[in-house]
Design an enzyme around this catalytic site. Sequence first.
Site, PDB file in Angstrom:
ATOM      1  N   PRO A   1       0.909  -1.434  -0.183  1.00 46.72           N
ATOM      2  CA  PRO A   1       0.280  -0.099  -0.178  1.00 46.72           C
ATOM      3  C   PRO A   1       1.056   1.085   0.195  1.00 46.72           C
ATOM      4  O   PRO A   1       1.523   1.432   0.837  1.00 46.72           O
ATOM      5  CB  PRO A   1      -0.736  -0.008   1.214  1.00 46.72           C
ATOM      6  CG  PRO A   1      -0.409  -1.004   2.298  1.00 46.72           C
ATOM      7  CD  PRO A   1       0.822  -1.625   1.456  1.00 46.72           C
TER       8      PRO A   1
ATOM      9  N   VAL B  83      -2.146   1.133  -4.406  1.00 44.31           N
ATOM     10  CA  VAL B  83      -1.642  -0.350  -3.691  1.00 44.31           C
ATOM     11  C   VAL B  83      -1.460  -1.553  -4.940  1.00 44.31           C
ATOM     12  O   VAL B  83      -2.216  -1.580  -5.557  1.00 44.31           O
ATOM     13  CB  VAL B  83      -3.150  -1.244  -2.886  1.00 44.31           C
ATOM     14  CG1 VAL B  83      -2.786  -2.926  -2.489  1.00 44.31           C
ATOM     15  CG2 VAL B  83      -3.457  -0.356  -1.774  1.00 44.31           C
TER      16      VAL B  83
ATOM     17  N   GLY C   8      12.948   4.500   4.108  1.00 47.62           N
ATOM     18  CA  GLY C   8      11.473   4.199   3.694  1.00 47.62           C
ATOM     19  C   GLY C   8      11.678   2.367   3.532  1.00 47.62           C
ATOM     20  O   GLY C   8      12.508   2.362   2.646  1.00 47.62           O
ATOM     21  N   ALA C   9      10.798   1.726   3.833  1.00 46.96           N
ATOM     22  CA  ALA C   9      11.185   0.035   3.517  1.00 46.96           C
ATOM     23  C   ALA C   9      11.027  -0.366   2.108  1.00 46.96           C
ATOM     24  O   ALA C   9      11.411  -0.904   1.358  1.00 46.96           O
ATOM     25  CB  ALA C   9       9.575  -0.380   4.161  1.00 46.96           C
ATOM     26  N   ASP C  10      10.570   0.757   1.090  1.00 48.58           N
ATOM     27  CA  ASP C  10       9.966   0.414  -0.198  1.00 48.58           C
ATOM     28  C   ASP C  10      11.104   0.796  -0.605  1.00 48.58           C
ATOM     29  O   ASP C  10      11.577   0.064  -2.068  1.00 48.58           O
ATOM     30  CB  ASP C  10       8.385   1.465  -0.878  1.00 48.58           C
ATOM     31  CG  ASP C  10       8.834   3.043  -0.384  1.00 48.58           C
ATOM     32  OD1 ASP C  10       9.872   3.441   0.675  1.00 48.58           O
ATOM     33  OD2 ASP C  10       8.627   3.145  -1.089  1.00 48.58           O
ATOM     34  N   ARG C  11      12.230   1.923  -0.286  1.00 49.26           N
ATOM     35  CA  ARG C  11      13.374   1.894  -0.859  1.00 49.26           C
ATOM     36  C   ARG C  11      14.177   0.789  -0.752  1.00 49.26           C
ATOM     37  O   ARG C  11      14.859   0.136  -1.448  1.00 49.26           O
ATOM     38  CB  ARG C  11      13.896   2.972  -0.314  1.00 49.26           C
ATOM     39  CG  ARG C  11      13.433   4.017  -0.745  1.00 49.26           C
ATOM     40  CD  ARG C  11      14.326   5.479  -0.225  1.00 49.26           C
ATOM     41  NE  ARG C  11      14.949   6.092  -0.137  1.00 49.26           N
ATOM     42  CZ  ARG C  11      15.889   6.710   0.682  1.00 49.26           C
ATOM     43  NH1 ARG C  11      15.860   7.246   1.677  1.00 49.26           N
ATOM     44  NH2 ARG C  11      16.908   7.242  -0.306  1.00 49.26           N
TER      45      ARG C  11
END
Length: 263
Positions: free
Chosen positions: A12, A17, A108-111
């Site tokens: 998300p 999402v 950021g975990a997405d990075r």
Amino acid sequence: MSEIHNYLALHPGHTRVKLGLFELGPDDPFPRCVTSLFVENHEKIPWSELDDQVPAPLECRSILTGSNQFLATQILDNWKSNSPPPLTLSENSAIPIRSLVDVPEKVGADRLLNAVAVNGLRKPGHAAVIVDSGTAITVDVVNSDGAFLGGAILPGVLMGARAMSEFTTTLPLIDGKEFLERLPDALGRNTEAAMASGLYWGHLGAVKELVARISEQLDVPSQLYITGGALPILEPYFPNAICEKNLSLIGSVLTARSILDGE
């Protein structure tokens, strides 16, 4: 023969999402995408569509990660009662990558998940520059040893459009999603066209400049990777880049295997 696992990855974000079904065996270096899709944050997740493509839904490994923690909590609270709860990441230290930044837990975990995925793709001895163009744009670096070095963060096209409208009294809100289908003229002859020009070509120019400056600081050859919702805007201008729309989902799957199999 090594057992092949099905993985459902959910990510998300601030606008939508991302979801993907993948197959991955214990010895496979990279997962195979069965299907991937995205839904806007206000839309319902199409569980039945996903379940139809998994041979054994109850045995599917799920992982829920993402930058939108509020939405992630909502998804978790409404998780399917007939399926095991998903793996979630409470700390970045669970992500299988070394982070050489000032405060690793604030990245950021997405990075980091993008970087995990790239480590499964990049050539030995090569660094990687990763562009993720979504609500925000990140330009990050993985060194030749596979460690995350940090990078740059700037507003994305949709954020820029909203900011110009909200922080002025005269500029309208334009739909940046139109750029995925229509190339704006650099010379705008009305307010909306001028805004479109600035957002589109400014987005491209900023990414080009950051990629060039970051690449100059690397002492080994590097490969450029591009991902994110605005990938179609950038792809034509970076012919040597590897474009992968599912980079963060792939990183989630590799992370899930690392945790669940104790690697």
